[in-house]
Design a protein around this motif. Structure first.
Motif, short mmCIF file in Angstrom:
data_model
loop_
_atom_site.label_atom_id
_atom_site.label_comp_id
_atom_site.label_asym_id
_atom_site.label_seq_id
_atom_site.Cartn_x
_atom_site.Cartn_y
_atom_site.Cartn_z
N ASP A 106 0.81 -1.22 0.00
CA ASP A 106 0.00 0.00 0.00
C ASP A 106 0.84 1.27 0.00
O ASP A 106 0.40 2.30 -0.51
N TRP A 107 2.03 1.23 0.58
CA TRP A 107 2.85 2.44 0.70
C TRP A 107 3.95 2.53 -0.36
O TRP A 107 4.94 3.24 -0.19
N PRO A 109 4.02 4.16 -3.34
CA PRO A 109 4.35 5.53 -3.78
C PRO A 109 5.15 6.30 -2.74
O PRO A 109 6.06 7.07 -3.09
N GLU A 110 4.84 6.11 -1.46
CA GLU A 110 5.60 6.77 -0.40
C GLU A 110 7.04 6.27 -0.37
O GLU A 110 7.97 7.04 -0.09
N ASP A 135 -4.15 4.20 -11.04
CA ASP A 135 -4.00 5.12 -9.91
C ASP A 135 -2.70 4.90 -9.17
O ASP A 135 -2.00 5.84 -8.78
N LYS A 136 -2.30 3.63 -9.01
CA LYS A 136 -1.04 3.33 -8.32
C LYS A 136 0.15 3.75 -9.16
O LYS A 136 1.13 4.30 -8.65
N GLU A 138 0.24 6.08 -11.51
CA GLU A 138 0.32 7.54 -11.56
C GLU A 138 0.92 8.10 -10.28
O GLU A 138 1.74 9.04 -10.31
N ALA A 139 0.56 7.52 -9.14
CA ALA A 139 1.11 7.98 -7.87
C ALA A 139 2.61 7.75 -7.80
O ALA A 139 3.36 8.60 -7.29
N CYS A 140 3.08 6.62 -8.32
CA CYS A 140 4.52 6.32 -8.32
C CYS A 140 5.26 7.26 -9.27
O CYS A 140 6.36 7.73 -8.96
N ALA A 142 4.34 10.28 -10.13
CA ALA A 142 4.33 11.61 -9.52
C ALA A 142 5.35 11.70 -8.38
O ALA A 142 5.89 12.78 -8.10
N ALA A 143 5.63 10.56 -7.73
CA ALA A 143 6.59 10.53 -6.64
C ALA A 143 8.04 10.55 -7.13
O ALA A 143 8.96 10.70 -6.32
N HIS A 190 5.54 12.88 -17.27
CA HIS A 190 6.48 12.25 -16.35
C HIS A 190 7.69 11.71 -17.10
O HIS A 190 7.59 11.29 -18.26
#
Length: 328
Positions: A106-107, A109-110, A135-136, A138-140, A142-143, A190
């Protein structure tokens, strides 16, 4: 002598912006430079760290399906502690995966964001593609994710069901996720490279998978083939032709001895063990417990030094590597 340099960029065939080259980086890691041909080499340029040991596939070519170890998720406190230590030691590339499927974490992208804050030049991921939802992904991106590679090891749904041993509809979902990742990258601007790899099957299997790969090439910056590994001698099948050890990618095979994996790349399991092998599904290759030792203490532990000495002699009889190199 100076260490190998990583060719940093590749002109993408899909758009004029510059993307990192995955094959150049792989070849730089799998070639053991003189400075690393030592029982106590410098810190590896690349480390793979396992955020989760879980995988939702049961591939017949992968020893993960044998359930040879208990799996779980990495402690975030340990992750956040070990990253600055590795970066200070000289590690430049960080793969946020090892034997498990990281998009189940779950974490994720963090974790990408943390790695970039710490200062890793190149943060990369490999996925089976089934749970890398838009969604996952895109979050990665963006990170700050630099590279996302899809393992595309199945020619069609029938082969997918037979080899991955999961529900057939997931096969088309993988292709959808590849196309979606490309669309997200282009729309968001990106820099993340998008890549694919596949097992270099022979005969009819090889012909079938090439047609599938060709259909996805427009959405990927590079695609490359991998040989069929014996996974530290844990996989045996009379119908398949395996290579000895881990010899890198199919178009740039390395000698099985000395094995590059124990000199140029670190592998950290979800429970904090530093392993000498890319395929340590049964914990045979544990070289040190990073919950108790520093990274460099484990990297040059007595066990690691002894194993490297055998590889440099090109004689691994009586070591944990014997069966892997003898098989093939």
């Amino acid at each position: 002598m100076s260490p190998p340099t990583f060719p940093p960029t590749l002109q993408s065939p899909n758009r004029p912006s510059i993307r990192p080259s995955i094959t150049a980086r792989i070849d730089a890691i799998t070639e053991i430079a003189p400075a690393w041909r030592s029982t106590t080499p410098p810190a590896p340029r690349s480390v793979k760290i396992e955020l989760t040991g879980r995988c939702n596939f049961r591939c017949s070519f992968c020893a993960h399906n044998q359930r040879l170890r208990q799996v779980g998720e990495m402690d975030r406190g340990f992750f956040e502690r070990i990253l600055p230590e590795m970066r200070a030691a000289g590690v430049e590339e960080l793969g946020l995966f090892y034997l498990g499927e990281s998009f189940l974490c779950d974490w994720l992208p963090e974790a990408v964001a943390c790695a970039k804050r710490v200062g890793f030049d190149y943060v990369f991921l490999t996925t089976n593609g089934s749970v890398s939802t838009p969604d996952k992904v895109e979050a990665c991106m963006a990170a700050g994710l630099d590279s996302l590679k899809f393992s595309l090891n199945y020619a069609d749904q029938a082969q997918f069901e037979s080899i991955a041993r999961v529900k057939g509809p997931l096969f088309e979902q993988i292709a959808e996720h590849v196309r979606a990742a490309h669309a997200l990258r282009e729309a968001g601007g990106h820099r993340c490279g998008l890549f694919g790899s596949y097992i270099d099957y022979d005969g009819e299997q090889g012909e079938r998978i090439h047609a599938y790969i060709d259909a996805l090439r427009p959405y990927l910056d590079e695609v490359y083939a991998l040989p069929l590994y014996n996974q530290a001698a844990l996989i045996d099948n009379d119908e398949w032709r395996f290579v000895q050890g881990n010899r890198g990618r199919a178009a740039a095979l390395r000698d099985p001895l000395p094995c590059w994996s124990i000199f140029t790349e670190g592998h950290i399991s979800f429970d904090g063990r530093l392993s000498a092998c890319c395929f340590d599904h049964d914990q045979r290759f544990s070289m040190g417990d990073l919950t108790r030792l520093s990274f460099m203490e484990a990297w040059n532990s007595p066990a690691f030094q002894s194993l490297r000495a055998a590889h440099l002699r090109r004689d691994v009889r009586g070591t944990i590597c014997e069966q892997c190199v003898a098989c093939g």
